[in-house]
Design a protein around this motif. Structure first.
Motif, PDB file in Angstrom:
ATOM      1  N   SER A  30       0.847  -1.194   0.000  1.00 44.88           N
ATOM      2  CA  SER A  30       0.000   0.000   0.000  1.00 44.88           C
ATOM      3  C   SER A  30       0.878   1.237   0.000  1.00 44.88           C
ATOM      4  N   ILE A  31       0.326   2.311  -0.559  1.00 43.95           N
ATOM      5  CA  ILE A  31       1.017   3.600  -0.562  1.00 43.95           C
ATOM      6  C   ILE A  31       0.142   4.611   0.152  1.00 43.95           C
ATOM      7  N   ASN A  32       0.690   5.252   1.164  1.00 42.49           N
ATOM      8  CA  ASN A  32      -0.066   6.231   1.932  1.00 42.49           C
ATOM      9  C   ASN A  32       0.020   7.586   1.237  1.00 42.49           C
ATOM     10  N   VAL A  33       1.093   8.286   1.450  1.00 46.41           N
ATOM     11  CA  VAL A  33       1.251   9.618   0.880  1.00 46.41           C
ATOM     12  C   VAL A  33       2.263   9.579  -0.258  1.00 46.41           C
ATOM     13  N   MET A  34       1.952  10.263  -1.323  1.00 46.54           N
ATOM     14  CA  MET A  34       2.899  10.487  -2.407  1.00 46.54           C
ATOM     15  C   MET A  34       3.058  11.993  -2.573  1.00 46.54           C
ATOM     16  N   GLY A  35       4.240  12.391  -2.984  1.00 42.96           N
ATOM     17  CA  GLY A  35       4.440  13.820  -3.087  1.00 42.96           C
ATOM     18  C   GLY A  35       5.609  14.201  -3.969  1.00 42.96           C
ATOM     19  N   TRP A  36       5.728  15.501  -4.152  1.00 43.80           N
ATOM     20  CA  TRP A  36       6.814  16.087  -4.936  1.00 43.80           C
ATOM     21  C   TRP A  36       7.544  17.110  -4.070  1.00 43.80           C
ATOM     22  N   TYR A  37       8.851  17.068  -4.155  1.00 44.18           N
ATOM     23  CA  TYR A  37       9.709  18.032  -3.496  1.00 44.18           C
ATOM     24  C   TYR A  37      10.660  18.579  -4.561  1.00 44.18           C
ATOM     25  N   ARG A  38      11.289  19.700  -4.255  1.00 46.55           N
ATOM     26  CA  ARG A  38      12.253  20.252  -5.204  1.00 46.55           C
ATOM     27  C   ARG A  38      13.426  20.870  -4.477  1.00 46.55           C
ATOM     28  N   GLN A  39      14.542  20.902  -5.192  1.00 47.83           N
ATOM     29  CA  GLN A  39      15.750  21.496  -4.629  1.00 47.83           C
ATOM     30  C   GLN A  39      16.429  22.328  -5.702  1.00 47.83           C
ATOM     31  N   ALA A  40      16.508  23.615  -5.448  1.00 49.45           N
ATOM     32  CA  ALA A  40      17.200  24.542  -6.345  1.00 49.45           C
ATOM     33  C   ALA A  40      18.662  24.633  -5.925  1.00 49.45           C
ATOM     34  N   PRO A  41      19.531  25.037  -6.828  1.00 51.52           N
ATOM     35  CA  PRO A  41      20.957  25.153  -6.491  1.00 51.52           C
ATOM     36  C   PRO A  41      21.180  26.042  -5.281  1.00 51.52           C
ATOM     37  N   GLY A  42      21.939  25.541  -4.323  1.00 49.22           N
ATOM     38  CA  GLY A  42      22.265  26.326  -3.145  1.00 49.22           C
ATOM     39  C   GLY A  42      21.155  26.431  -2.116  1.00 49.22           C
ATOM     40  N   LYS A  43      20.059  25.719  -2.344  1.00 52.17           N
ATOM     41  CA  LYS A  43      18.923  25.790  -1.409  1.00 52.17           C
ATOM     42  C   LYS A  43      18.597  24.400  -0.866  1.00 52.17           C
ATOM     43  N   GLN A  44      17.839  24.393   0.223  1.00 52.68           N
ATOM     44  CA  GLN A  44      17.410  23.126   0.796  1.00 52.68           C
ATOM     45  C   GLN A  44      16.244  22.551   0.005  1.00 52.68           C
ATOM     46  N   ARG A  45      16.082  21.249   0.111  1.00 48.30           N
ATOM     47  CA  ARG A  45      14.933  20.609  -0.517  1.00 48.30           C
ATOM     48  C   ARG A  45      13.660  21.081   0.166  1.00 48.30           C
ATOM     49  N   GLU A  46      12.632  21.383  -0.631  1.00 47.14           N
ATOM     50  CA  GLU A  46      11.389  21.887  -0.075  1.00 47.14           C
ATOM     51  C   GLU A  46      10.193  21.143  -0.627  1.00 47.14           C
ATOM     52  N   TYR A  93      13.338  18.181  -9.292  1.00 50.09           N
ATOM     53  CA  TYR A  93      12.103  17.747  -8.643  1.00 50.09           C
ATOM     54  C   TYR A  93      12.206  16.263  -8.282  1.00 50.09           C
ATOM     55  N   TYR A  94      11.895  15.961  -7.023  1.00 49.65           N
ATOM     56  CA  TYR A  94      11.992  14.604  -6.509  1.00 49.65           C
ATOM     57  C   TYR A  94      10.616  14.083  -6.118  1.00 49.65           C
ATOM     58  N   CYS A  95      10.377  12.853  -6.490  1.00 44.34           N
ATOM     59  CA  CYS A  95       9.167  12.155  -6.084  1.00 44.34           C
ATOM     60  C   CYS A  95       9.423  11.458  -4.748  1.00 44.34           C
ATOM     61  N   ASN A  96       8.408  11.424  -3.915  1.00 48.93           N
ATOM     62  CA  ASN A  96       8.512  10.758  -2.619  1.00 48.93           C
ATOM     63  C   ASN A  96       7.267   9.927  -2.377  1.00 48.93           C
ATOM     64  N   ALA A  97       7.462   8.772  -1.749  1.00 47.30           N
ATOM     65  CA  ALA A  97       6.319   7.925  -1.410  1.00 47.30           C
ATOM     66  C   ALA A  97       6.523   7.297  -0.043  1.00 47.30           C
ATOM     67  N   GLU A  98       5.486   7.389   0.761  1.00 39.06           N
ATOM     68  CA  GLU A  98       5.455   6.702   2.058  1.00 39.06           C
ATOM     69  C   GLU A  98       4.615   5.459   1.853  1.00 39.06           C
ATOM     70  N   LEU A  99       5.259   4.305   1.922  1.00 42.97           N
ATOM     71  CA  LEU A  99       4.546   3.093   1.545  1.00 42.97           C
ATOM     72  C   LEU A  99       4.897   1.916   2.430  1.00 42.97           C
ATOM     73  N   PHE A 100       4.071   0.856   2.299  1.00 34.97           N
ATOM     74  CA  PHE A 100       4.295  -0.381   3.035  1.00 34.97           C
ATOM     75  C   PHE A 100       4.661  -1.476   2.044  1.00 34.97           C
ATOM     76  N   ALA A 101       5.845  -2.034   2.252  1.00 36.78           N
ATOM     77  CA  ALA A 101       6.292  -3.167   1.441  1.00 36.78           C
ATOM     78  C   ALA A 101       6.360  -4.400   2.331  1.00 36.78           C
ATOM     79  N   PRO A 102       5.891  -5.540   1.855  1.00 32.94           N
ATOM     80  CA  PRO A 102       5.800  -6.735   2.708  1.00 32.94           C
ATOM     81  C   PRO A 102       7.101  -7.129   3.388  1.00 32.94           C
ATOM     82  N   TYR A 103       8.231  -6.921   2.748  1.00 29.67           N
ATOM     83  CA  TYR A 103       9.492  -7.415   3.306  1.00 29.67           C
ATOM     84  C   TYR A 103      10.289  -6.355   4.049  1.00 29.67           C
ATOM     85  N   SER A 104       9.830  -5.105   3.976  1.00 33.01           N
ATOM     86  CA  SER A 104      10.589  -4.049   4.631  1.00 33.01           C
ATOM     87  C   SER A 104       9.733  -3.118   5.475  1.00 33.01           C
ATOM     88  N   GLY A 105       8.430  -3.349   5.517  1.00 33.71           N
ATOM     89  CA  GLY A 105       7.552  -2.545   6.352  1.00 33.71           C
ATOM     90  C   GLY A 105       7.342  -1.159   5.787  1.00 33.71           C
TER      91      GLY A 105
END
Length: 120
Positions: A30-46, A93-105
């Motif tokens: 299952s996948i709970n939250v999916m999202g997009w983050y970004r990081q510009a040069p010299g800046k933190q990921r947001e 731009y980075y994709c992120n997913a909070e998910l449950f995998a059977p072998y890794s939780g």
């Protein structure tokens, strides 16, 4: 092994549009939250935008009204439609997913990133 693969980045003029896609593959329960983050040069990921499995969304103030996040739960895919792009949107731009995998939780996964460049 879970992987997130992004596509759709590129170079666009200010005022233009791009659509990013991110597909999660592997043994996923299952996948709970999916999202997009970004990081510009010299800046933190947001945070750019997130979407829950129930389609509740959250956006950074800087992209509200211009970007739309959506997902296809059957395909384990999240999208980011970006309109009225500005030079300040230039970033990896980075994709992120909070998910449950059977072998890794439960775990957080990141894609490799896709470059978006907006020229003025």
């Amino acid at each position: 092994q879970v992987q997130l693969v992004e596509s759709g980045g590129g170079l666009v003029q200010a005022g233009g549009s791009l659509r990013l896609s991110c597909a999660a593959s592997g043994t996923i329960a299952s996948i709970n939250v999916m999202g997009w983050y970004r990081q510009a040069p010299g800046k933190q990921r947001e945070l750019v935008a997130t979407i829950t499995s129930g389609s509740s969304t959250n956006y950074a103030d800087s992209v509200k009204g211009r970007f739309t996040i959506s997902r296809d739960n059957a395909k384990n895919t999240v999208y980011l439609q970006m309109n009225s792009l500005e030079p300040e949107d230039t970033a990896v731009y980075y994709c992120n997913a909070e998910l449950f995998a059977p072998y890794s939780g439960y775990a957080n996964y990141w894609g490799q990133g896709t470059q978006v460049t907006v020229s003025s």
